[in-house]
Motif scaffolding. Sequence first.
Motif, PDB file in Angstrom:
ATOM      1  N   LYS A   1       0.847  -1.203  -0.063  1.00 27.37           N
ATOM      2  CA  LYS A   1      -0.032  -0.029   0.048  1.00 27.37           C
ATOM      3  C   LYS A   1       0.992   1.342  -0.167  1.00 27.37           C
TER       4      LYS A   1
ATOM      5  N   THR B   1      -6.740   4.717  -3.345  1.00 27.39           N
ATOM      6  CA  THR B   1      -5.690   4.079  -2.754  1.00 27.39           C
ATOM      7  C   THR B   1      -5.756   4.370  -1.163  1.00 27.39           C
TER       8      THR B   1
ATOM      9  N   ARG C   1      -5.754  -1.833   4.062  1.00 27.22           N
ATOM     10  CA  ARG C   1      -4.266  -2.573   3.644  1.00 27.22           C
ATOM     11  C   ARG C   1      -4.574  -3.995   3.373  1.00 27.22           C
TER      12      ARG C   1
ATOM     13  N   PHE D   1      -4.524  -5.456  -0.237  1.00 32.40           N
ATOM     14  CA  PHE D   1      -3.312  -5.180  -1.245  1.00 32.40           C
ATOM     15  C   PHE D   1      -2.573  -6.700  -1.185  1.00 32.40           C
TER      16      PHE D   1
END
Length: 189
Positions: free
Chosen positions: A85, A170, A175, A178
Amino acid sequence: MIQALSNGFARVERGAVRLLVVALPIMILVNVFGRFFKAPIFWLDELAVLMMVWLAMLGLSITLKSRDAVAVTLLTGAVPPTARKVLQLTSDVVVLGFCVALIVLCYRWFNPLLLIHSDFNIETFAADSFNYIYQEPTETLGVPKFWFWLILPVVSVTSSVHALANLLCTCRTPRSEFVDPPEAHPVAE
Protein backbone atom coordinates in the motif's frame (compact mmCIF):
# COMPACT_ATOMS: atom_id res chain seq x y z
CA MET A 1 -16.79 14.14 -6.39
CA ILE A 2 -13.25 13.75 -7.77
CA GLN A 3 -14.06 10.16 -8.76
CA ALA A 4 -17.21 11.29 -10.59
CA LEU A 5 -15.24 14.00 -12.41
CA SER A 6 -12.58 11.45 -13.33
CA ASN A 7 -15.23 9.05 -14.63
CA GLY A 8 -16.80 11.83 -16.70
CA PHE A 9 -13.45 12.81 -18.21
CA ALA A 10 -12.73 9.15 -18.98
CA ARG A 11 -16.04 8.76 -20.85
CA VAL A 12 -15.28 11.80 -23.00
CA GLU A 13 -11.70 10.63 -23.60
CA ARG A 14 -12.85 7.15 -24.59
CA GLY A 15 -15.35 8.65 -27.02
CA ALA A 16 -12.66 10.85 -28.56
CA VAL A 17 -10.30 7.87 -28.84
CA ARG A 18 -13.00 5.84 -30.60
CA LEU A 19 -13.53 8.64 -33.11
CA LEU A 20 -9.79 8.97 -33.74
CA VAL A 21 -9.36 5.21 -34.12
CA VAL A 22 -12.04 5.23 -36.82
CA ALA A 23 -10.88 8.47 -38.51
CA LEU A 24 -7.17 7.64 -38.74
CA PRO A 25 -7.39 4.58 -40.98
CA ILE A 26 -9.94 6.35 -43.16
CA MET A 27 -7.60 9.32 -43.62
CA ILE A 28 -4.68 7.03 -44.42
CA LEU A 29 -6.70 4.92 -46.86
CA VAL A 30 -8.00 8.01 -48.65
CA ASN A 31 -4.43 9.17 -49.11
CA VAL A 32 -3.27 5.72 -50.26
CA PHE A 33 -5.90 5.79 -52.98
CA GLY A 34 -4.99 9.39 -53.76
CA ARG A 35 -1.37 8.40 -54.26
CA PHE A 36 -2.39 5.43 -56.39
CA PHE A 37 -4.34 7.77 -58.67
CA LYS A 38 -1.46 10.32 -58.66
CA ALA A 39 -3.50 12.84 -56.65
CA PRO A 40 -2.23 12.67 -53.04
CA ILE A 41 -3.70 14.92 -50.40
CA PHE A 42 -0.55 16.14 -48.67
CA TRP A 43 -2.24 17.82 -45.74
CA LEU A 44 -4.03 14.57 -44.87
CA ASP A 45 -0.71 12.94 -43.90
CA GLU A 46 0.12 15.78 -41.54
CA LEU A 47 -3.36 15.71 -40.04
CA ALA A 48 -3.06 11.94 -39.51
CA VAL A 49 0.25 12.38 -37.67
CA LEU A 50 -1.22 15.11 -35.46
CA MET A 51 -4.27 12.95 -34.75
CA MET A 52 -1.97 10.08 -33.73
CA VAL A 53 -0.39 12.41 -31.19
CA TRP A 54 -3.85 13.23 -29.87
CA LEU A 55 -4.63 9.52 -29.73
CA ALA A 56 -1.45 8.81 -27.77
CA MET A 57 -2.08 11.64 -25.31
CA LEU A 58 -5.69 10.62 -24.71
CA GLY A 59 -4.56 7.01 -24.36
CA LEU A 60 -2.07 8.10 -21.70
CA SER A 61 -4.81 9.75 -19.70
CA ILE A 62 -7.15 6.76 -20.02
CA THR A 63 -4.33 4.44 -18.98
CA LEU A 64 -3.72 6.52 -15.86
CA LYS A 65 -7.41 6.36 -15.05
CA SER A 66 -7.67 2.60 -15.43
CA ARG A 67 -4.19 1.83 -14.02
CA ASP A 68 -3.56 -0.46 -16.98
CA ALA A 69 0.00 0.71 -17.55
CA VAL A 70 2.69 -1.90 -17.94
CA ALA A 71 4.37 -2.43 -14.58
CA VAL A 72 7.15 -4.45 -13.10
CA THR A 73 5.74 -6.06 -9.98
CA LEU A 74 8.87 -7.76 -8.72
CA LEU A 75 9.13 -5.48 -5.68
CA THR A 76 5.43 -5.14 -4.95
CA GLY A 77 4.97 -8.90 -5.19
CA ALA A 78 7.70 -9.52 -2.61
CA VAL A 79 6.52 -7.23 0.17
CA PRO A 80 3.68 -7.54 2.70
CA PRO A 81 0.34 -5.76 2.14
CA THR A 82 1.28 -2.73 4.29
CA ALA A 83 4.41 -2.05 2.27
CA ARG A 84 2.48 -2.72 -0.94
CA LYS A 85 0.00 0.00 0.00
CA VAL A 86 2.85 2.40 0.80
CA LEU A 87 4.43 1.65 -2.59
CA GLN A 88 1.10 2.24 -4.33
CA LEU A 89 0.63 5.51 -2.47
CA THR A 90 4.15 6.57 -3.42
CA SER A 91 3.48 5.70 -7.04
CA ASP A 92 0.20 7.64 -7.01
CA VAL A 93 1.88 10.71 -5.49
CA VAL A 94 4.68 10.62 -8.09
CA VAL A 95 2.16 10.33 -10.96
CA LEU A 96 0.08 13.17 -9.52
CA GLY A 97 3.22 15.28 -9.10
CA PHE A 98 4.19 14.66 -12.72
CA CYS A 99 0.71 15.61 -13.94
CA VAL A 100 0.64 18.80 -11.87
CA ALA A 101 4.14 19.68 -13.14
CA LEU A 102 2.83 19.19 -16.68
CA ILE A 103 -0.02 21.62 -15.94
CA VAL A 104 2.49 24.20 -14.72
CA LEU A 105 4.71 23.72 -17.78
CA CYS A 106 1.73 24.01 -20.14
CA TYR A 107 0.61 27.16 -18.36
CA ARG A 108 4.07 28.67 -18.73
CA TRP A 109 4.25 27.60 -22.38
CA PHE A 110 0.82 28.87 -23.44
CA ASN A 111 1.01 31.84 -21.01
CA PRO A 112 -2.69 32.77 -21.18
CA LEU A 113 -2.39 35.79 -18.87
CA LEU A 114 0.24 37.44 -21.08
CA LEU A 115 -1.88 36.63 -24.13
CA ILE A 116 -4.87 38.34 -22.51
CA HIS A 117 -2.67 41.23 -21.38
CA SER A 118 -1.51 41.55 -25.01
CA ASP A 119 -5.18 41.87 -26.07
CA PHE A 120 -4.79 38.59 -27.97
CA ASN A 121 -2.33 40.29 -30.31
CA ILE A 122 -0.01 37.45 -31.26
CA GLU A 123 2.81 39.74 -32.43
CA THR A 124 2.78 41.67 -29.15
CA PHE A 125 2.69 38.41 -27.21
CA ALA A 126 5.70 37.07 -29.15
CA ALA A 127 7.63 40.32 -28.73
CA ASP A 128 6.99 40.42 -24.98
CA SER A 129 7.69 36.77 -24.28
CA PHE A 130 9.95 35.55 -27.11
CA ASN A 131 7.42 32.72 -27.31
CA TYR A 132 6.20 32.04 -30.84
CA ILE A 133 3.77 29.25 -29.98
CA TYR A 134 0.78 31.07 -31.45
CA GLN A 135 2.54 32.01 -34.70
CA GLU A 136 4.02 28.73 -35.90
CA PRO A 137 1.83 27.19 -38.64
CA THR A 138 1.64 23.55 -39.62
CA GLU A 139 3.60 22.65 -42.75
CA THR A 140 0.77 21.71 -45.12
CA LEU A 141 -2.43 22.62 -43.30
CA GLY A 142 -1.38 26.22 -42.66
CA VAL A 143 -3.22 26.18 -39.32
CA PRO A 144 -1.43 27.47 -36.22
CA LYS A 145 0.09 24.48 -34.42
CA PHE A 146 -1.10 25.61 -31.02
CA TRP A 147 -4.60 24.35 -31.91
CA PHE A 148 -3.15 20.84 -32.04
CA TRP A 149 -0.88 21.42 -29.05
CA LEU A 150 -3.90 22.27 -26.89
CA ILE A 151 -4.18 18.54 -26.25
CA LEU A 152 -1.26 18.88 -23.80
CA PRO A 153 -2.96 21.16 -21.25
CA VAL A 154 -6.23 19.26 -21.66
CA VAL A 155 -4.57 15.91 -20.97
CA SER A 156 -2.47 17.34 -18.15
CA VAL A 157 -5.67 18.46 -16.39
CA THR A 158 -7.59 15.22 -17.03
CA SER A 159 -4.58 13.11 -16.03
CA SER A 160 -4.22 15.13 -12.83
CA VAL A 161 -7.85 14.46 -11.97
CA HIS A 162 -7.40 10.75 -12.72
CA ALA A 163 -4.20 10.63 -10.63
CA LEU A 164 -5.88 12.41 -7.71
CA ALA A 165 -8.85 10.03 -7.92
CA ASN A 166 -6.45 7.06 -7.91
CA LEU A 167 -4.56 8.49 -4.91
CA LEU A 168 -7.78 9.00 -2.96
CA CYS A 169 -8.92 5.48 -3.88
CA THR A 170 -5.63 4.03 -2.66
CA CYS A 171 -5.91 5.99 0.60
CA ARG A 172 -9.44 4.62 1.18
CA THR A 173 -8.52 1.03 0.31
CA PRO A 174 -7.87 -1.08 3.42
CA ARG A 175 -4.40 -2.56 3.79
CA SER A 176 -5.91 -6.06 3.80
CA GLU A 177 -6.97 -5.66 0.14
CA PHE A 178 -3.36 -5.27 -1.00
CA VAL A 179 -2.78 -9.01 -1.37
CA ASP A 180 -1.44 -10.97 -4.30
CA PRO A 181 -3.92 -11.54 -7.09
CA PRO A 182 -4.98 -15.22 -7.42
CA GLU A 183 -3.06 -15.75 -10.67
CA ALA A 184 0.20 -14.69 -9.00
CA HIS A 185 0.37 -17.96 -7.04
CA PRO A 186 0.08 -21.02 -9.27
CA VAL A 187 -1.78 -23.94 -7.79
CA ALA A 188 0.44 -26.96 -7.14
CA GLU A 189 -0.92 -30.25 -8.35
